[in-house]
Scaffold this motif. Sequence first.
Motif, PDB file in Angstrom:
ATOM      1  N   GLU A  37       3.328   6.513  -4.158  1.00  0.00           N
ATOM      2  CA  GLU A  37       4.250   5.506  -4.688  1.00  0.00           C
ATOM      3  C   GLU A  37       3.520   4.551  -5.624  1.00  0.00           C
ATOM      4  O   GLU A  37       2.317   4.310  -5.477  1.00  0.00           O
ATOM      5  N   SER A  38       4.238   4.042  -6.604  1.00  0.00           N
ATOM      6  CA  SER A  38       3.696   3.002  -7.464  1.00  0.00           C
ATOM      7  C   SER A  38       4.880   2.261  -8.049  1.00  0.00           C
ATOM      8  O   SER A  38       5.812   2.885  -8.544  1.00  0.00           O
ATOM      9  N   VAL A  39       4.873   0.950  -7.933  1.00  0.00           N
ATOM     10  CA  VAL A  39       5.968   0.164  -8.513  1.00  0.00           C
ATOM     11  C   VAL A  39       5.452  -0.624  -9.716  1.00  0.00           C
ATOM     12  O   VAL A  39       6.126  -0.755 -10.727  1.00  0.00           O
ATOM     13  N   CYS A  40       4.175  -1.096  -9.597  1.00  0.00           N
ATOM     14  CA  CYS A  40       3.685  -1.997 -10.640  1.00  0.00           C
ATOM     15  C   CYS A  40       3.092  -1.241 -11.826  1.00  0.00           C
ATOM     16  O   CYS A  40       2.678  -1.853 -12.808  1.00  0.00           O
ATOM     17  N   GLY A  41       3.042   0.085 -11.734  1.00  0.00           N
ATOM     18  CA  GLY A  41       2.522   0.867 -12.854  1.00  0.00           C
ATOM     19  C   GLY A  41       1.019   0.692 -13.023  1.00  0.00           C
ATOM     20  O   GLY A  41       0.530   0.693 -14.150  1.00  0.00           O
ATOM     21  N   GLY A  42       0.301   0.528 -11.917  1.00  0.00           N
ATOM     22  CA  GLY A  42      -1.161   0.489 -11.982  1.00  0.00           C
ATOM     23  C   GLY A  42      -1.726  -0.884 -12.257  1.00  0.00           C
ATOM     24  O   GLY A  42      -2.890  -1.021 -12.626  1.00  0.00           O
ATOM     25  N   ARG A  43      -0.928  -1.948 -12.076  1.00  0.00           N
ATOM     26  CA  ARG A  43      -1.437  -3.302 -12.318  1.00  0.00           C
ATOM     27  C   ARG A  43      -2.109  -3.896 -11.084  1.00  0.00           C
ATOM     28  O   ARG A  43      -2.485  -5.059 -11.070  1.00  0.00           O
ATOM     29  N   ALA A  44      -2.167  -3.107 -10.013  1.00  0.00           N
ATOM     30  CA  ALA A  44      -2.774  -3.555  -8.755  1.00  0.00           C
ATOM     31  C   ALA A  44      -2.060  -4.778  -8.181  1.00  0.00           C
ATOM     32  O   ALA A  44      -2.692  -5.691  -7.658  1.00  0.00           O
ATOM     33  N   THR A  45      -0.730  -4.802  -8.317  1.00  0.00           N
ATOM     34  CA  THR A  45       0.006  -5.929  -7.745  1.00  0.00           C
ATOM     35  C   THR A  45       1.016  -5.500  -6.679  1.00  0.00           C
ATOM     36  O   THR A  45       1.426  -6.316  -5.859  1.00  0.00           O
ATOM     37  N   CYS A  46       1.443  -4.235  -6.700  1.00  0.00           N
ATOM     38  CA  CYS A  46       2.489  -3.848  -5.738  1.00  0.00           C
ATOM     39  C   CYS A  46       1.910  -3.353  -4.412  1.00  0.00           C
ATOM     40  O   CYS A  46       2.562  -3.439  -3.378  1.00  0.00           O
ATOM     41  N   GLY A  47       0.726  -2.809  -4.425  1.00  0.00           N
ATOM     42  CA  GLY A  47       0.093  -2.338  -3.188  1.00  0.00           C
ATOM     43  C   GLY A  47       0.688  -1.055  -2.634  1.00  0.00           C
ATOM     44  O   GLY A  47       0.386  -0.655  -1.514  1.00  0.00           O
ATOM     45  N   ARG A  48       1.560  -0.421  -3.407  1.00  0.00           N
ATOM     46  CA  ARG A  48       2.256   0.769  -2.902  1.00  0.00           C
ATOM     47  C   ARG A  48       1.415   2.040  -2.984  1.00  0.00           C
ATOM     48  O   ARG A  48       1.773   3.044  -2.419  1.00  0.00           O
ATOM     49  N   CYS A  49       0.313   1.988  -3.757  1.00  0.00           N
ATOM     50  CA  CYS A  49      -0.407   3.224  -4.060  1.00  0.00           C
ATOM     51  C   CYS A  49      -1.604   3.452  -3.142  1.00  0.00           C
ATOM     52  O   CYS A  49      -2.528   4.164  -3.488  1.00  0.00           O
ATOM     53  N   GLN A  50      -1.553   2.834  -1.938  1.00  0.00           N
ATOM     54  CA  GLN A  50      -2.729   2.885  -1.068  1.00  0.00           C
ATOM     55  C   GLN A  50      -3.106   4.296  -0.621  1.00  0.00           C
ATOM     56  O   GLN A  50      -2.234   5.125  -0.354  1.00  0.00           O
ATOM     57  N   SER A  93      -5.089   3.270  -5.215  1.00  0.00           N
ATOM     58  CA  SER A  93      -5.452   4.470  -5.975  1.00  0.00           C
ATOM     59  C   SER A  93      -5.305   4.274  -7.483  1.00  0.00           C
ATOM     60  O   SER A  93      -5.838   5.036  -8.272  1.00  0.00           O
ATOM     61  N   CYS A  94      -4.578   3.213  -7.892  1.00  0.00           N
ATOM     62  CA  CYS A  94      -4.461   2.977  -9.331  1.00  0.00           C
ATOM     63  C   CYS A  94      -5.748   2.380  -9.891  1.00  0.00           C
ATOM     64  O   CYS A  94      -6.031   2.496 -11.078  1.00  0.00           O
ATOM     65  N   SER A  95      -6.537   1.741  -8.993  1.00  0.00           N
ATOM     66  CA  SER A  95      -7.763   1.092  -9.460  1.00  0.00           C
ATOM     67  C   SER A  95      -9.003   1.906  -9.139  1.00  0.00           C
ATOM     68  O   SER A  95      -9.958   1.905  -9.917  1.00  0.00           O
TER      69      SER A  95
HETATM   70 FE1  FES Z   1       0.781  -0.892  -7.773  1.00  0.00          FE
HETATM   71 FE2  FES Z   1      -1.534   0.405  -7.473  1.00  0.00          FE
HETATM   72  S1  FES Z   1       0.281   1.060  -8.409  1.00  0.00           S
HETATM   73  S2  FES Z   1      -0.991  -1.515  -6.746  1.00  0.00           S
END
Ligand code: FES
Length: 675
Positions: A37-50, A93-95
């Motif tokens: 999952e990813s909501v913020c598009g890799g901005r490291a703000t949604c925390g969904r991509c753990q 995982s986005c970071s």
């Molecule tokens: Fe939102 Fe990684 S995609 S925190």
Amino acid sequence: MTSPDHLVLFMPSGKRGRFATGTPVLDAARELGVYVESVCGGRATCGRCQIEVQEGQFAKHKITSSNDHISPVGPKEQRYDRVRGLPEGRRLSCSATIQGDLVIDVPQDTVINAQVVRKDADQRHIERNPAISMCYVEVEEPDMEKPLGDLDRLLAALERDWGYEKLEVDFHLIPKVQKILRAGEWKVTAAVYHDSQDTRPRLIALYPGLKNEAYGVACDIGSTTIAIHLSSLLSGRTVASSGTSNPQIRFGEDLMSRVSYVMMNPDGREAMTKAVREAINTLIGKVCDQGEVSREDILDLVFVGNPVMHHLFLGIDPTELGGAPFALAVSGAVHTKAAEIGISANEGARVYMLPCIAGHVGADAAAATLCEGPHRQEEQMLLVDIGTNAEIVLGNSTRTVAASSPTGPAFEGAEISCGQRAAPGAIERVRIDKETLEPRFRVIGVDQWSDEEGFAEEAAKVGITGICGSAIIEVVAEMYLTGIISEDGVVDGNMAARSPRILQNGRTFSYLLYEGAQKITVTQNDIRAIQLAKAALYAGIKLLTDKLGIDHVDRIALAGAFGTFIDPKYAMVLGLIPDCDLEKVKAVGNAAGTGARMSLLNRDYRREIEETVRRIEKIETALEPKFQDHFVAAMAMPNKVDHFPELQKVVTLPVRKVLEDATGEAGGRRRRRSR
Ligand code: FES
């Protein structure tokens, strides 16, 4: 020098691939089709991509995985950890980037701001790939030089950051888009609905700022009860569940009486459609309150139900289902907007209704099939959902067949002199002593058996009011095992000399199970009603085994409330289900509800069941000439012609004795039940 490739394996999917040093883990997952999952598009703000790194040697995969093979925690992750908190061992995982061979675990429970979590809902792990994606974007502000509309700049941002080309837009959003963009200071979260690769993705809802949650509803519309689950589409968690009785009961107890109601009353269909939709809207309100969720955040809803429930819910006249050839208005899956069928959720919320298998085998049976998966395995699996119409699916990955059998309401306690629904005060378990013919039983709401200390006091609190479905099966099976009734279901009047519990009623006999404020007996007519019901079910199953050319089943799944409470051993003694290793007979609970949740959380399951339903061969029991023969053989206990070797490993079946009942007919009325 080119970067070396590293082998990365994602669990639990088992998907693997080689990636260059520095590839973000999220990109690797995307490339392999692993759902993260990813909501913020890799901005490291949604925390969904753990994700989590699994450390160790994975010899089978030739991977040595270590936390040293992923980039160190960087400033973006540190910031997220400071603000929102990142559980020990988790990475975004986005970071995080790939630096060596890795085994990556994608946890299925990434809960942000955890709401109430309902533990008693079926907690089966459902891999997610929902039809809704939440996509955060930062939109360019308007500029006199570039006269592009606000919506168009939003669409451009969604294409730039999320790759959505030519996104379609729900009209209801167009008048609202400017206000939402300004409220979010040009930062918004778009809900994109994309059910299948064959359809274009569509913008269905828009929220100012980062909207880090979205919900879905899975609903099983039963003829007696409606059950609903509210789940997070982003974590898969069920946050609330509820149920209510189907208000259509006031128009008719069973399915056919509801179809008749429509035929007889010009406004009957509308009234029943309105009643079920109102009940569902009330239930949605209830689960939203329980889970502290706003209705506005519900974006996707999945419904299942038998064909009559399916039609009435969608506002379709079910009259054609009342008689041969039992034509469905639509058998394929139905997609629509919740607002279009009067279901109150977000204005753009979508509805998906699973396909129906046949005129008597509905979307509920399709959902149960999806849940239990006879079509996914090699063993021959029999899936039975027993209601007033039993829905039966049989087969394996090579071939699957389905039918329904008109069992009638006997198993639910109707047509039985002392029958009642499963509720406090109902006898639910029965044992009869072989020597004395004395019964012992259990009552719903009382912990002790009737021969245990303290039973009388506890039973006095709830009363002993009747027998429910599970006990009806047990008492008749026990009467057979103790010789009170013959193989043909006739109460042996000679037993009256052995026990005062065998009572004469005119030309037939009955068994006195309990005498208190109420007298609870099992009459000859009760036994006949059970025989007719179980013979109808078994004959339906036989038609399916005939069709597949098999003489035994490897596995039996009993779905639905009735299936949950009956003891498989007694069901087999009665010949309700075919012979099978008892270890492989299991109650699977509300499999239809679970199948609905699977379809809600993963659109791949929608394709799977659509494809499976197309392949399932349908048999219309009413038209099969062999039904009658199978029915007659199945009137006996367990069966006149079929053997039960597996059952006989654990139960000694009585030696045959033939008795005549009052009609002078061994084996009871040889008649076909009418639908
Ligand atoms: Fe939102 Fe990684 S995609 S925190």
